[in-house]
Design an enzyme around this catalytic site. Structure first.
Site, PDB file in Angstrom:
ATOM      1  CG  ASP A 174     -11.445 -13.854   6.828  1.00 36.71           C
ATOM      2  OD1 ASP A 174     -10.846 -13.041   7.562  1.00 36.71           O
ATOM      3  OD2 ASP A 174     -10.866 -14.781   6.219  1.00 36.71           O
ATOM      4  CG  HIS A 193       1.983   5.268  -9.894  1.00 38.97           C
ATOM      5  ND1 HIS A 193       3.227   4.745 -10.168  1.00 38.97           N
ATOM      6  CD2 HIS A 193       2.197   6.577  -9.580  1.00 38.97           C
ATOM      7  CE1 HIS A 193       4.157   5.688 -10.022  1.00 38.97           C
ATOM      8  NE2 HIS A 193       3.549   6.801  -9.652  1.00 38.97           N
ATOM      9  CB  CYS A 218      -8.901 -12.191   4.686  1.00 37.63           C
ATOM     10  SG  CYS A 218      -7.738 -12.170   3.313  1.00 37.63           S
TER      11      CYS A 218
END
Ligand code: RB5
Length: 154
Positions: free
Chosen positions: A8, A98, A65
């Protein structure tokens, strides 16, 4: 591997720096916006990357963002997306080892640029460890499938 990237207005400067880094590493990158600091709504840009990864059009994605929180909430709505909001290199590395994270989420307002680029580098070069973690990731896939079937049945 091609990478889809979007941000954004609060993440455009970091997005540009990451694109330069990826270009320098000869990684194909699709920039899905935004391209300036005019205020936009982060879901509109999070969707673009999350859909590309969910549909297999991008191997992995990067979203930015202000905090990374909004983008990670959006991205994790999409089937097959495992978005990891990382604030340091340790969590970036473990999210690959993981969790087999396929979308990296960063917050431009909470990271300095050097650390953010270090996070991207380690996230790109770390492979999924497999083994017991495969079973755990498969359980996430099973949750998604179960929820989709429940929705279809309604
Ligand atoms: C925009 O001001 C900000 O809310 C957004 O970039 C993000 O931090 C949302 O989670």
């Amino acid at each position: 591997m091609n990478i889809a990237i979007a941000s954004d207005h609060a993440g455009v400067d970091l997005k540009e720096k990451i694109i330069k880094l990826l270009d320098g590493m000869s990684i194909k990158v699709d920039d899905l916006g935004t391209d300036n600091k005019d205020p936009v709504d982060y879901p509109d840009y999070g969707i673009r990357v999350a859909e590309a990864v969910s549909d297999g059009k991008a191997g992995r994605g990067i979203l930015i963002c202000g905090t990374g929180i909004g983008m990670s909430i959006v991205a994790n709505k999409f089937p097959g997306v495992r978005a990891a909001l990382c604030y340091d290199t340790f969590t970036a590395k473990i999210s690959r080892l993981h969790n087999d994270s396929n979308v990296l989420v960063l917050g431009e307002r909470v990271l300095d640029y050097k650390l953010a680029l270090d996070i991207v580098k380690i996230w790109l070069k770390t492979d999924f460890e497999g083994g017991r973690h495969t079973r755990r990731v498969e359980k996430i896939n099973e949750i998604e499938e179960r929820l989709m079937k429940q929705r279809e049945a309604k």
